[in-house]
Design an enzyme around this catalytic site. Structure first.
Site, mmCIF file in Angstrom:
data_model
loop_
_atom_site.group_PDB
_atom_site.id
_atom_site.type_symbol
_atom_site.label_atom_id
_atom_site.label_comp_id
_atom_site.label_asym_id
_atom_site.label_seq_id
_atom_site.Cartn_x
_atom_site.Cartn_y
_atom_site.Cartn_z
ATOM 1 N N ASN A 113 22.216 4.410 7.042
ATOM 2 C CA ASN A 113 21.802 5.513 6.182
ATOM 3 C C ASN A 113 20.313 5.373 5.900
ATOM 4 O OD1 ASN A 113 21.506 7.529 4.283
ATOM 5 N ND2 ASN A 113 22.583 6.425 2.656
ATOM 6 N N LYS A 134 18.445 7.410 4.331
ATOM 7 C CA LYS A 134 18.069 8.038 3.061
ATOM 8 C C LYS A 134 16.812 8.914 3.257
ATOM 9 C CE LYS A 134 20.396 4.347 0.626
ATOM 10 N NZ LYS A 134 20.462 3.496 -0.570
ATOM 11 N N HIS A 147 28.134 9.615 -1.761
ATOM 12 C CA HIS A 147 27.237 8.470 -1.929
ATOM 13 C C HIS A 147 26.830 8.358 -3.397
ATOM 14 C CE1 HIS A 147 23.733 5.844 -1.573
ATOM 15 N NE2 HIS A 147 24.218 5.464 -0.412
ATOM 16 N N GLU A 178 24.148 7.714 -4.864
ATOM 17 C CA GLU A 178 22.906 8.401 -5.251
ATOM 18 C C GLU A 178 23.148 9.888 -5.462
ATOM 19 O OE1 GLU A 178 20.292 5.131 -2.780
ATOM 20 O OE2 GLU A 178 20.498 7.152 -1.994
ATOM 21 N N GLU A 203 31.004 1.017 -1.759
ATOM 22 C CA GLU A 203 29.632 0.636 -2.091
ATOM 23 C C GLU A 203 29.543 0.379 -3.592
ATOM 24 O OE1 GLU A 203 26.980 3.899 -1.172
ATOM 25 O OE2 GLU A 203 28.010 5.141 -2.630
ATOM 26 N N GLY A 221 20.490 -1.396 -3.520
ATOM 27 C CA GLY A 221 19.059 -1.428 -3.767
ATOM 28 C C GLY A 221 18.629 -2.438 -4.798
ATOM 29 N N SER A 231 24.022 -3.397 -0.195
ATOM 30 C CA SER A 231 22.989 -4.368 0.170
ATOM 31 C C SER A 231 23.473 -5.335 1.250
ATOM 32 C CB SER A 231 22.505 -5.149 -1.062
ATOM 33 O OG SER A 231 21.836 -4.276 -1.955
#
Length: 248
Positions: free
Chosen positions: A9, A11, A93, A95, A165, A171, A211
């Site tokens: 991904n 992003k 996701h 985010e 995730e 991150g 991560s």
């Protein structure tokens, strides 16, 4: 035998020339050529055509609208993604959930839009830090899956991949231990078994996506219920992405 999958991904990263350069490097990496795994790249949607034309891998789109074609400025319809050659789409996701307030019902609609338009879904789920520390992570993740996916018929899961995730590990440099990852992955598989039966549960691929990098991939991928990874930062460098593939 479940499919082993390595998804990158990107992003909102890379300029156009950098995206081209990365794909050309990835095309040459030996571990990424293994026939035993499927590699999926998720570039920014503006690079989808370029990546589709030059990559030796499957290509997906990072997001679609829950709406069909129409007056929705700035959105991308599933029909459009399909017409550009996307094979997969990311849905749910963390985010998107956090920054764009995408809830379970909206994600359910996106899943439906994707499947109607022959896009395979990588459905993301995972708990925030407060749930990991003070709540019930398995219950939290199970509800995300149930609310957005369990309206489907069993046959639909031929076209769905789950990506666990843990939000607290995205991150941040933190990573779930192999024990923590396996516990959630096994619980997800059990959830599918109880709802749709062992055949569906044993066939669905469940990826780890918090991560994951070349340093912890070996331990994570050794877990019996971890079928690959949804990779963020480490997918932006051909050497690290290839090294992760080595362990699949």
């Amino acid at each position: 035998m479940r499919k082993k999958i390595l998804a990158g991904n990107w992003k909102m990263n890379l300029l156009h020339s950098e995206a081209e350069h990365l794909v050309n490097e990835l095309n040459q990496k030996e571990n990424l050529k293994k026939t035993s795994i499927e590699v999926i790249l998720f570039p920014s949607s503006v690079y989808l055509q370029t990546v589709k034309e030059i990559a030796n891998f499957s290509v997906g789109i990072q997001n679609i609208s829950n709406k069909s074609l129409g007056a929705y400025t700035g959105e991308v319809a599933a029909e459009q993604a399909n017409s550009m050659g996307a094979k997969y789409v990311l849905v749910g996701h963390s985010e998107r959930r956090e920054y764009f307030n995408e809830g379970d019902e909206l994600l359910k609609e996106k899943v439906d839009a994707a499947l109607r338009n022959e896009l395979k879904v990588v459905f993301c789920c995972g708990e925030p830090l407060e749930i990991r520390q003070n709540g019930d992570p398995i219950k939290f993740v199970s509800k995300q899956i149930e609310n957005s996916l369990f309206h489907l018929e069993a046959v639909a899961f031929d076209n769905i991949i789950i990506a666990y995730e843990p939000i607290w590990a995205i991150g941040t440099g933190l990573t779930a231990s192999s024990t923590q990852a396996e516990e959630i992955h096994a619980a997800i598989r059990q959830l599918f078994s109880e709802k749709f039966g062992e055949n569906v549960a044993n066939a669905i691929s469940i990826l780890y996506g918090g991560s994951c990098n070349e340093k912890n991939a070996e331990e994570l991928f050794a877990c019996p219920n971890v079928d690959g990874g949804l990779i963020g930062g480490a997918a932006l460098k051909s050497e690290s992405f290839d090294r992760i593939a080595y362990y699949l």
